[in-house]
Write an enzyme that holds these catalytic residues in place. Structure first.
Site, PDB file in Angstrom:
ATOM      1  N   ASP A 210     -22.616  29.096  62.199  1.00  0.00           N
ATOM      2  CA  ASP A 210     -20.964  29.138  62.954  1.00  0.00           C
ATOM      3  C   ASP A 210     -20.341  28.248  63.159  1.00  0.00           C
ATOM      4  O   ASP A 210     -20.290  27.401  63.663  1.00  0.00           O
ATOM      5  CB  ASP A 210     -21.158  29.781  63.976  1.00  0.00           C
ATOM      6  CG  ASP A 210     -19.799  30.533  64.066  1.00  0.00           C
ATOM      7  OD1 ASP A 210     -18.558  31.647  63.115  1.00  0.00           O
ATOM      8  OD2 ASP A 210     -18.961  29.975  65.570  1.00  0.00           O
ATOM      9  N   GLU A 236     -20.231  26.923  58.022  1.00  0.00           N
ATOM     10  CA  GLU A 236     -18.793  27.200  57.683  1.00  0.00           C
ATOM     11  C   GLU A 236     -18.811  26.401  58.287  1.00  0.00           C
ATOM     12  O   GLU A 236     -18.214  26.526  58.974  1.00  0.00           O
ATOM     13  CB  GLU A 236     -19.379  28.593  58.989  1.00  0.00           C
ATOM     14  CG  GLU A 236     -17.841  29.085  59.035  1.00  0.00           C
ATOM     15  CD  GLU A 236     -16.954  30.523  59.800  1.00  0.00           C
ATOM     16  OE1 GLU A 236     -16.127  30.992  60.203  1.00  0.00           O
ATOM     17  OE2 GLU A 236     -17.095  29.848  60.720  1.00  0.00           O
TER      18      GLU A 236
END
Length: 536
Positions: A210, A236
């Protein structure tokens, strides 16, 4: 309405047979990127409101494990596995929540998605179905707290960005007060141990990282080398060039450049935000400028494509979810056809596959697209070429077993000017906005048609007209005439291609007029012994 969206065939005879690859691929790209052979199809196994599900979400996932495999997925992106006791509130919007896992408290596995025992159970169920659990890892931000299985991050020891703003090696999260400084060796070691535990104790076969703009890609590379060097990983990186200062060289780069640079440093795949940006801001023809459409296979093979996820799109339940960058509803079917038939590693969002709302759920459509991808052997690095001049987007994709021709929002009705005559229809959907052909043999079946109450006068006959080419594609002049076998019942046998779930209507026609069957369309799935009827 006779021009209702065209459907697709559901392969009933394969309902109990898994679409997973017979032999799972593995390995890195030639450049050392951990893409696990390039044959993965990911399911995002949750949405923003899954944590608020009436039933523990791990239980929901466990009950779907066999179906997930049968639908063709090889890996599931799991929610963050750690306990999150946070609470957030937006008074202006009247929304609140917490526990989603992205402001985690500690490494206790009894979180909002279920208990530690349920997590072990769902991981075991997925692995038994030959589906890889890919855990969501949040290394950048942490909600302070030391109770339970607490993770203590002392202040004043350069372990938080707020201790030393200049020593962190990435962007701050919010105001930086909860931002972990991953340039600190103690923080790196903390995650190193936890990722190793997720692999050995909870069946992890890869990780989704993330907010990777918040820390150097080299940290991710080190964690993977230490814990699962042969596993799958994806980052990401959601930050466009315009977000960099004008004097930063990255300000003048492309979305593709930024994504590839992060992948080069981490040796992981990366979500294709270059494609997402074109889907949001460009025309359908511009989708070819995503990372997965790059002429160089070294760029295509690192792209993890998606239409929406828990951050960008809507979520079932309270407040409708994050909804930060949702794709327009009228583009969704085309967008999924694109990512599931072209290079890259495609990711399907849970509500689109298994949502309870029939108006937005696309399960049967997506299952058919996954089958076509699997049959053709399309992989992350597969060759793709694009053709301009027919409107929309036209692509030719070369898989390991077959070639595909894809036409989106295009005037292209036949692929013969692009490929040889061996190509046959594979799918037509979205009112003709989606067309796919493959290099193979088309199955066809004789279907018995019947129109009841076909009362006519001299000069009139009853016809079948519908969505397929054989039924005239809704053109009354090309409808198929039936016979008054037991007047006023009219019947006829019509050969239909098995690529489509056909919609049709009865039609009374003369040289002067045409009277359509009232009400909803009739449907038929072409298969052995199929029959269908309508009433005038």
């Amino acid at each position: 309405m006779k021009y209702r969206t065209l459907g697709i065939i559901i392969a009933f005879q394969l309902a109990c047979a898994s679409m997973a690859l017979a032999v799972d691929q593995s390995g890195k790209t030639p450049a050392g990127v951990r893409y696990h052979g390039g044959d993965e199809i990911l399911l995002q196994g949750f949405h923003w409101n899954s944590v608020r599900s009436p039933e523990h979400w791990y239980t929901v996932m466990k009950e779907r494990a066999a179906r997930i495999a049968d639908d063709g997925f090889s890996a599931v992106w799991m929610p963050p596995p750690w306990r999150d006791t946070s609470h957030w509130e937006n008074k202006d919007a009247g929304t609140s929540g917490g526990g989603e896992g992205y402001f985690w408290h500690d490494f206790d596995k009894n979180g909002g998605y279920g208990t530690e025992a349920e997590l072990r159970t769902v991981a075991a169920a997925l692995k038994a179905a030959n589906v890889k659990p890919i855990y969501d890892i949040v290394p950048n931000h942490h909600r302070p707290g030391v109770d339970g299985a607490g993770v203590s991050i002392p202040k004043g020891e350069n372990r938080l960005r707020s201790d030393c703003a200049t020593c962190d090696d990435g962007d701050p999260f919010l105001d930086g007060s909860a931002d972990l400084n991953l340039a600190n060796a103690a923080n790196l070691a903390l995650f190193d141990g936890e990722l190793r535990s997720l692999r050995t104790e909870y069946g992890a076969e890869g990780f989704r990282f993330d907010f990777v703009r918040g820390y150097a890609g080299s940290h991710v590379d080190q964690w993977m080398r230490d814990t699962d060097d042969a596993g799958f990983c994806v980052g990401e990186y959601w930050k466009g060039p315009s977000e960099f200062p004008v004097d930063d060289p990255r300000h003048s780069k492309s979305w593709q450049d930024l994504l590839k640079a992060w992948s080069d440093e981490s040796h992981c795949t990366v979500f294709d935000f270059a494609l997402k940006e074109r889907m949001q801001n460009g025309g359908v023809a511009d989708w070819r400028f995503g990372l997965n459409g790059n002429p160089d296979p070294r760029w295509r093979e690192v792209a993890v494509t998606f239409v929406d996820n828990h951050d960008t799109g809507p979520s079932p339940g309270q407040y409708g979810g994050q909804h930060h960058w949702p794709l327009r509803a009228d583009l969704r079917r085309m967008a999924y056809a694109y990512i599931l038939s072209t290079p890259g590693t495609p990711t399907v969002y849970w509500p689109d596959m298994y949502g309870d709302d029939p108006s937005t759920q696309l399960h049967d459509y997506l299952r058919r697209l996954i089958r076509l991808r699997r049959d053709a052997g399309v992989r992350a690095q597969s060759a793709v070429t694009f053709k301009v001049g027919d409107g929309g987007l036209v692509a030719v994709v070369t898989g390991d077993s077959q070639r595909l021709v894809l036409a989106l929002n295009s005037t292209l009705l036949e692929p013969r000017d692009l490929v040889d005559d061996s190509f046959v229809p594979a799918l037509e959907d979205d009112g003709g906005k989606v067309r796919l052909w493959h290099s193979g043999t088309a199955s066809s079946f004789i279907v018995a048609f019947r129109c009841d109450n076909g009362n006519t006068v001299a000069g009139e006959s009853v016809y079948a007209v519908g969505s397929s080419k054989e039924l005239g594609q809704w053109d009354p002049a090309r409808a198929v005439k039936l016979e008054p076998s037991a007047y006023p019942t009219w019947t006829g046998n019509i050969t239909l291609t098995a690529a489509f779930d056909v919609e049709w209507k009865c039609l009374v026609r003369s040289d002067q007029k045409a009277v359509w069957q009232a009400g909803a369309n009739n449907h038929v799935v072409p298969n052995a012994g199929a029959s269908t009827k309508g009433t005038l």
